[in-house]
Design a protein around this motif. Sequence first.
Motif, PDB file in Angstrom:
ATOM      1  N   ARG A   1     -17.646   1.954  -4.138  1.00  0.00           N
ATOM      2  CA  ARG A   1     -16.342   2.621  -4.219  1.00  0.00           C
ATOM      3  C   ARG A   1     -16.459   4.090  -3.809  1.00  0.00           C
ATOM      4  N   LEU A   2     -17.568   4.734  -4.227  1.00  0.00           N
ATOM      5  CA  LEU A   2     -17.765   6.137  -3.868  1.00  0.00           C
ATOM      6  C   LEU A   2     -17.871   6.281  -2.356  1.00  0.00           C
ATOM      7  N   LYS A   3     -18.678   5.418  -1.730  1.00  0.00           N
ATOM      8  CA  LYS A   3     -18.830   5.490  -0.273  1.00  0.00           C
ATOM      9  C   LYS A   3     -17.501   5.185   0.424  1.00  0.00           C
ATOM     10  N   ALA A   4     -16.737   4.249  -0.147  1.00  0.00           N
ATOM     11  CA  ALA A   4     -15.430   3.920   0.434  1.00  0.00           C
ATOM     12  C   ALA A   4     -14.497   5.128   0.381  1.00  0.00           C
ATOM     13  N   SER A   5     -14.574   5.875  -0.725  1.00  0.00           N
ATOM     14  CA  SER A   5     -13.689   7.034  -0.874  1.00  0.00           C
ATOM     15  C   SER A   5     -14.010   8.133   0.131  1.00  0.00           C
ATOM     16  N   LEU A   6     -15.233   8.129   0.690  1.00  0.00           N
ATOM     17  CA  LEU A   6     -15.643   9.150   1.646  1.00  0.00           C
ATOM     18  C   LEU A   6     -15.429   8.723   3.099  1.00  0.00           C
ATOM     19  N   SER A   7     -15.060   7.463   3.312  1.00  0.00           N
ATOM     20  CA  SER A   7     -14.990   6.930   4.672  1.00  0.00           C
ATOM     21  C   SER A   7     -13.598   7.108   5.272  1.00  0.00           C
ATOM     22  N   ASP A   8     -13.539   7.003   6.601  1.00  0.00           N
ATOM     23  CA  ASP A   8     -12.263   7.086   7.319  1.00  0.00           C
ATOM     24  C   ASP A   8     -11.607   5.714   7.462  1.00  0.00           C
ATOM     25  N   LEU A   9     -12.428   4.678   7.531  1.00  0.00           N
ATOM     26  CA  LEU A   9     -11.944   3.313   7.742  1.00  0.00           C
ATOM     27  C   LEU A   9     -12.835   2.364   6.951  1.00  0.00           C
ATOM     28  N   ILE A  10     -12.245   1.365   6.327  1.00  0.00           N
ATOM     29  CA  ILE A  10     -13.010   0.459   5.467  1.00  0.00           C
ATOM     30  C   ILE A  10     -12.941  -0.962   6.020  1.00  0.00           C
ATOM     31  N   ILE A  11     -14.103  -1.599   6.146  1.00  0.00           N
ATOM     32  CA  ILE A  11     -14.176  -3.008   6.542  1.00  0.00           C
ATOM     33  C   ILE A  11     -14.674  -3.798   5.337  1.00  0.00           C
ATOM     34  N   ILE A  12     -13.850  -4.725   4.866  1.00  0.00           N
ATOM     35  CA  ILE A  12     -14.212  -5.574   3.728  1.00  0.00           C
ATOM     36  C   ILE A  12     -14.505  -6.974   4.245  1.00  0.00           C
ATOM     37  N   VAL A  13     -15.663  -7.499   3.873  1.00  0.00           N
ATOM     38  CA  VAL A  13     -16.086  -8.823   4.350  1.00  0.00           C
ATOM     39  C   VAL A  13     -16.000  -9.821   3.210  1.00  0.00           C
ATOM     40  N   VAL A  14     -15.287 -10.929   3.432  1.00  0.00           N
ATOM     41  CA  VAL A  14     -15.199 -12.022   2.461  1.00  0.00           C
ATOM     42  C   VAL A  14     -15.576 -13.312   3.168  1.00  0.00           C
TER      43      VAL A  14
ATOM     44  N   LEU B   1      -6.599   4.221  -2.255  1.00  0.00           N
ATOM     45  CA  LEU B   1      -7.257   5.454  -1.826  1.00  0.00           C
ATOM     46  C   LEU B   1      -6.568   6.025  -0.585  1.00  0.00           C
ATOM     47  N   GLY B   2      -5.704   5.216   0.034  1.00  0.00           N
ATOM     48  CA  GLY B   2      -4.998   5.671   1.224  1.00  0.00           C
ATOM     49  C   GLY B   2      -5.751   5.409   2.506  1.00  0.00           C
ATOM     50  N   LYS B   3      -6.754   4.525   2.440  1.00  0.00           N
ATOM     51  CA  LYS B   3      -7.564   4.233   3.635  1.00  0.00           C
ATOM     52  C   LYS B   3      -7.062   2.956   4.323  1.00  0.00           C
ATOM     53  N   ARG B   4      -7.237   2.902   5.626  1.00  0.00           N
ATOM     54  CA  ARG B   4      -6.916   1.674   6.355  1.00  0.00           C
ATOM     55  C   ARG B   4      -8.035   0.671   6.154  1.00  0.00           C
ATOM     56  N   ILE B   5      -7.663  -0.586   5.960  1.00  0.00           N
ATOM     57  CA  ILE B   5      -8.630  -1.648   5.678  1.00  0.00           C
ATOM     58  C   ILE B   5      -8.586  -2.699   6.779  1.00  0.00           C
ATOM     59  N   ILE B   6      -9.768  -3.096   7.243  1.00  0.00           N
ATOM     60  CA  ILE B   6      -9.911  -4.288   8.089  1.00  0.00           C
ATOM     61  C   ILE B   6     -10.609  -5.345   7.240  1.00  0.00           C
ATOM     62  N   LEU B   7      -9.981  -6.495   7.088  1.00  0.00           N
ATOM     63  CA  LEU B   7     -10.548  -7.574   6.276  1.00  0.00           C
ATOM     64  C   LEU B   7     -11.130  -8.639   7.199  1.00  0.00           C
ATOM     65  N   VAL B   8     -12.398  -8.945   7.003  1.00  0.00           N
ATOM     66  CA  VAL B   8     -13.096  -9.913   7.860  1.00  0.00           C
ATOM     67  C   VAL B   8     -13.402 -11.174   7.065  1.00  0.00           C
ATOM     68  N   LEU B   9     -12.919 -12.311   7.561  1.00  0.00           N
ATOM     69  CA  LEU B   9     -13.275 -13.609   6.987  1.00  0.00           C
ATOM     70  C   LEU B   9     -14.529 -14.096   7.701  1.00  0.00           C
ATOM     71  N   ASN B  10     -15.646 -14.059   7.010  1.00  0.00           N
ATOM     72  CA  ASN B  10     -16.937 -14.394   7.606  1.00  0.00           C
ATOM     73  C   ASN B  10     -17.247 -15.893   7.433  1.00  0.00           C
TER      74      ASN B  10
ATOM     75  N   GLU C   1      -8.130   9.695  15.199  1.00  0.00           N
ATOM     76  CA  GLU C   1      -7.946  11.090  14.782  1.00  0.00           C
ATOM     77  C   GLU C   1      -7.063  11.176  13.536  1.00  0.00           C
ATOM     78  N   GLU C   2      -6.049  10.310  13.480  1.00  0.00           N
ATOM     79  CA  GLU C   2      -5.159  10.306  12.315  1.00  0.00           C
ATOM     80  C   GLU C   2      -5.896   9.847  11.063  1.00  0.00           C
ATOM     81  N   LEU C   3      -6.786   8.851  11.215  1.00  0.00           N
ATOM     82  CA  LEU C   3      -7.575   8.383  10.073  1.00  0.00           C
ATOM     83  C   LEU C   3      -8.474   9.498   9.548  1.00  0.00           C
ATOM     84  N   ILE C   4      -9.077  10.254  10.466  1.00  0.00           N
ATOM     85  CA  ILE C   4      -9.940  11.371  10.063  1.00  0.00           C
ATOM     86  C   ILE C   4      -9.129  12.433   9.339  1.00  0.00           C
ATOM     87  N   ALA C   5      -7.952  12.756   9.886  1.00  0.00           N
ATOM     88  CA  ALA C   5      -7.095  13.772   9.262  1.00  0.00           C
ATOM     89  C   ALA C   5      -6.659  13.339   7.864  1.00  0.00           C
ATOM     90  N   ASP C   6      -6.294  12.059   7.724  1.00  0.00           N
ATOM     91  CA  ASP C   6      -5.889  11.542   6.407  1.00  0.00           C
ATOM     92  C   ASP C   6      -7.037  11.653   5.408  1.00  0.00           C
TER      93      ASP C   6
END
Length: 210
Positions: free
Chosen positions: A30-43, A61-70, A140-145
């Motif tokens: 969660r800490l690393k997620a809070s520091l990132s610009d974009l989050i990829i969650i794998v299920v 947290l206000g981050k954009r998420i990409i969800l990957v079905l593995n 750039e918008e993700l970084i600014a956010d």
Amino acid sequence: KGLNRCIKLVDTPGIFESGKEGRTREKEARLKASLSDLIIIVVDSDLRRSEAKVIQQIAELGKRIILVLNKCDLRGENDVERLIYLLRQRLKSIVNPEDVIPASASPQSIPRTGQNPLQPKPEILILLRQLAKVLYDDGEELIADNILFQCQNLGQEGRKILNKQRRLSAKKCIDRYTWISSGVVAATPLPVVDLIGTAAINAQMVMEIA
């Protein structure tokens, strides 16, 4: 290729593990997620309610998420389509439909008579294309956010530190004036004078704390 910035990928521990060690690893993730610009969650399956709740919390947290079905190589095409549809429906309020993606990071090997098993290549092209699209269009918008989010966190931490220091200073002040009041009461035999003296000391203490 074509991006003006480098990309740093950070692999975190899982967030759905059980036990004390699992909770510790989840806290780290969660800490690393809070520091990132974009989050990829794998299920690798449909989400349980508890898992959907964790993803909701990460999305807050206000981050954009990409969800990957593995592990899609272990399912039939119809099953993959059904699971993708279910995931998109469950998370439609927090994850864009195009950001729910099928993949096979390490496909199961295929036995071959008289030969070594064939190891298919990872099937992650859809993920790479979507990742590139997101970074090109919104990088750039993700970084600014994220910078704004970190600044807000920094402001909150600063207020906590300041309030803690204020409480410590106020406590020292109260302790000091408590001893002064005790000395006045002990030195003055008249009750009325005691009250006047103590009131004056308390007023001075309030002014100093303010």
